[in-house]
Design an enzyme around this catalytic site. Structure first.
Site, short mmCIF file in Angstrom:
data_model
loop_
_atom_site.label_atom_id
_atom_site.label_comp_id
_atom_site.label_asym_id
_atom_site.label_seq_id
_atom_site.Cartn_x
_atom_site.Cartn_y
_atom_site.Cartn_z
N ARG A 157 0.81 -1.15 -0.04
CA ARG A 157 -0.17 0.00 0.04
C ARG A 157 0.88 1.30 -0.11
NH1 ARG A 157 -1.32 1.07 6.17
NH2 ARG A 157 0.05 -0.85 7.15
N SER B 74 -4.40 4.69 6.37
CA SER B 74 -4.33 3.22 6.32
C SER B 74 -4.25 3.12 4.77
CB SER B 74 -5.78 2.88 6.55
OG SER B 74 -5.64 2.32 7.93
N GLU C 84 -19.00 3.95 1.69
CA GLU C 84 -18.45 3.16 0.33
C GLU C 84 -19.41 3.39 -1.17
OE1 GLU C 84 -18.58 1.82 3.43
OE2 GLU C 84 -16.74 2.04 4.08
N PHE D 2 -14.59 -3.28 1.90
CA PHE D 2 -15.61 -2.78 2.03
C PHE D 2 -15.78 -1.92 0.54
CE2 PHE D 2 -13.78 -1.45 6.34
CZ PHE D 2 -14.33 -2.90 6.75
N ASP E 98 -6.87 -8.37 12.60
CA ASP E 98 -8.36 -8.06 12.20
C ASP E 98 -9.31 -8.96 12.03
OD1 ASP E 98 -7.93 -5.28 12.86
OD2 ASP E 98 -7.71 -4.75 10.98
N ARG F 142 -1.65 -5.03 3.50
CA ARG F 142 -1.40 -3.94 4.62
C ARG F 142 0.06 -4.49 5.07
NH1 ARG F 142 -0.89 -4.93 9.95
NH2 ARG F 142 -1.29 -3.34 11.25
#
Lengths: 331, 286
Positions: free
Chosen positions: A21, A48, A69, A94, A128, A178
């Protein structure tokens, strides 16, 4: 094989790492520097998704839409209608997870050049857990006409891919991870939308990787070669359009292949290769990925091992595959 | 051409659009009747008075944008566009046919002048807000407006309220939403299916300037649009109260006509009612 300028630290413990990212964030900022039509929208995940680099450089072209979104991609579609090149980012769970129909109607049927950046894809999201570990995005995006689908292998490639989709005038999806991961390419390594790259030549079996899995394939190949198994590794950053010529020519040479992805095997990258191969050149194929199940909480490395996605597991699966499956040579 | 019709001529234009709608739907043998008939006055007002546009140059960059969010009502869009000169009136009879530019729900890439593809509900306002954001904050186009036509049933969609929050936050004064408040949706009356009231208060609380008008009165619609353009610190919504099926008495107020086309007998009767203004005048066409 043209020069690929790969990192000389592949397989070494001190290979530099960086989250994919981050490469996206740098590429987006650069795309914004290069072209004033580039705008960026985020759904309350600006740092993020690494959009803060663009936001800080071009605040007048950054739009915060909040945790919404559906609005994210439809506002982006409206901006594209005014001649902008919008990048819309959130977590992949999302976007495109929640707003798929908006993407279908207002981006793809409309054929507007909105760029969807889905971060935190795959089980490497880690702690998560299943809700945030997006595994179905490749299938969702690949099924849409007009959509380009890219899963870069590392942060340097993500930067190049981001710059490339800023210029391609098409609806595009870029899949981001991530966790920090090995940077195995260099700024000189070529990247073109729609091109797959043979990173390592071999003749016993082809490992086809996308996203983070390509580096695990490279490590697996090194292990197997010590045992006398010659492995070809093909990196496929663009899942749609698939580089059919490169995939088929490698499989024609090795006579059997394994796809590896950090995603559901149903409808994903492995499916795309299986569709191609079964229609054009039936060849034994195995698909490594999530086998019709969701992820769970844990450390990324633990999860890779648990789901059979790390280099050791890929090497083990490859050994088993080549023992049970003869090479098939086309007549 | 546009902007030059008298109020009487605008009323006649709305009547012509209604007749086109009946003929199109009869010919297509599928489609929605009540909504398009109820919205004919608003569309006559938009294309022949309110909008800055050029039918001969549909991509003119300086045009106002009109998005039809409730895409299923597109017979009224197509009929009005044809009458405004975007394409030949005869083409209306190709509605919903194979190979037609007049798809069952509007498609931007098929027909010049259609600003966006719609049909799946609740997506027009946020696209309009994206356009308005560019006009207000990035390209600075001070005298350009984005009109978004919505149905009341589609206000059930969450996407609409995400867009309402967004336009409110950014004070997108250049967005003018028009809600066709005809109180019907497929399964029945809006207040039975999923109540919308207090609709006025809902929009106000999202930071919008709200007007309520008789949506079947062309002068009221034109005045409300002018008022909305004078509001410069918040987005505007015009709740246009309309009679579904307006102009054809056996369709008026009846939710069953929401998604049904007239058969040839019903179409004949509907056209007679429209041509004679329900018996008030004689028609040379009878």
């Amino acid at each position: 094989m043209s020069e690929l300028y790969l990192s000389d630290k592949i397989g070494q413990d001190d290979i530099p790492t960086e989250p994919i990212r981050k490469g996206f964030g740098k590429g987006l900022k650069q795309a914004g520097d290069d072209d004033i039509r580039v705008v960026a929208l985020c759904a309350d995940l600006t740092e993020s998704t690494q959009m803060h680099l663009f936001r800080d450089a071009h605040p007048e072209r950054f739009v915060e839409v909040g945790v919404a979104e559906q609005n994210l991609v439809t506002v982006a579609s409206g901006m594209a209608a005014m001649g902008k090149i919008p990048f819309a980012s959130s977590y992949a769970a999302f976007s495109p997870g929640r707003n798929w129909e908006q993407i279908r109607t207002t981006v793809c049927i409309n054929d507007r050049p909105v760029k969807i950046a889905g971060s935190h894809a795959g089980v490497s999201v880690g702690p998560d857990g299943a809700t945030h570990q997006m595994l179905e995005d490749i299938a969702l995006m690949r099924a849409l006409p007009n959509m380009i689908v890219i899963a870069p292998g590392d942060s340097v490639e993500a930067e190049k891919a981001t710059l490339a989709i800023a210029k391609n005038d098409k609806p595009s999806y870029i899949r981001l991870a991530r966790e920090a991961s090995a940077v195995f390419t260099t700024p000189l390594t070529p990247f073109e939308i729609g091109t797959a790259y043979v990173l390592h030549e071999g003749h016993d079996v082809t490992l086809l990787g996308t996203g983070l899995m390509t580096y695990e394939c490279l490590l697996a190949a090194r292990q197997l070669e010590k045992e006398g198994i010659s492995v070809e590794v093909v990196h496929v950053p663009t899942i749609k359009p698939l580089d059919e010529r490169t995939v088929l020519s490698s499989l024609r040479k090795t006579g059997r292949g394994i796809t590896v992805e950090e995603a559901q095997i149903a409808g994903g990258f492995g499916s795309a290769v299986a569709e191609l191969v079964s229609e054009q050149m039936p060849t034994p194929l195995k698909r490594i990925g999530l086998q019709d199940r969701f992820g769970e909480s844990g450390k990324p490395a633990e999860l890779f091992a648990h789901f059979g996605l790390d280099a050791d597991s890929i090497a083990a699966s490859t050994r088993e595959f080549i023992q049970s499956t003869p090479q098939y040579h086309q007549k | 051409m546009s902007g030059q019709l008298s109020l009487v001529q605008l009323d006649e234009m709305a009547n012509t659009i209604r007749q086109d709608i009946i003929r199109m739907l009869e010919h297509a043998e599928s489609g929605h009747s009540a909504g398009p008939l109820g919205m004919a006055d608003i569309f006559a007002a938009l294309y022949f008075s309110i909008l800055k546009h050029d039918p001969k140059n549909p991509d003119w960059d300086g045009r106002d944008r009109l998005l039809l969010s409730n895409g299923h009502t597109n017979p009224v869009l197509y009929a009005t566009m044809a009458r405004a000169g975007y394409f030949p009136v005869e083409e209306l009879m190709t509605l919903r046919r194979f190979g037609s530019r007049l798809q069952g729900h509007p498609e931007r890439t098929k027909l010049p002048g259609v600003e966006t593809t719609s049909g799946p509900l609740g997506e027009g306002l946020s696209q309009g807000a994206g356009m308005a954001y560019v006009m207000k904050y990035i390209d600075e186009r001070p005298n350009q407006w984005v009109y978004v036509m919505m149905g009341d049933g589609e206000l059930n969609e969450g996407n609409v309220w995400e867009a309402a929050m967004f336009a409110g936050k950014y004070k997108l004064h250049n967005v003018i939403a028009i809600i066709d408040r005809n109180n019907i949706q497929i399964d029945g009356s809006t207040e039975d299916v999923m109540p919308l009231e207090d609709l006025h208060g809902k929009w106000e609380s999202f930071g919008w300037h709200v007007q309520e008008v008789d949506g079947n009165n062309i002068e009221s619609v034109i005045d409300a649009a002018a008022m909305a353009r004078a509001v410069t610190n918040q987005p505007s919504v015009i709740i246009a109260h309309t009679i579904p099926g307006k102009g054809v008495d056996f369709m008026e107020y009846d939710y069953r006509w929401h998604g049904m086309p007239p058969n040839s007998e019903q179409a004949k009767e509907a056209l007679r009612k429209l041509r004679t203004l329900d018996g008030k005048i004689r028609s040379e066409h009878q």
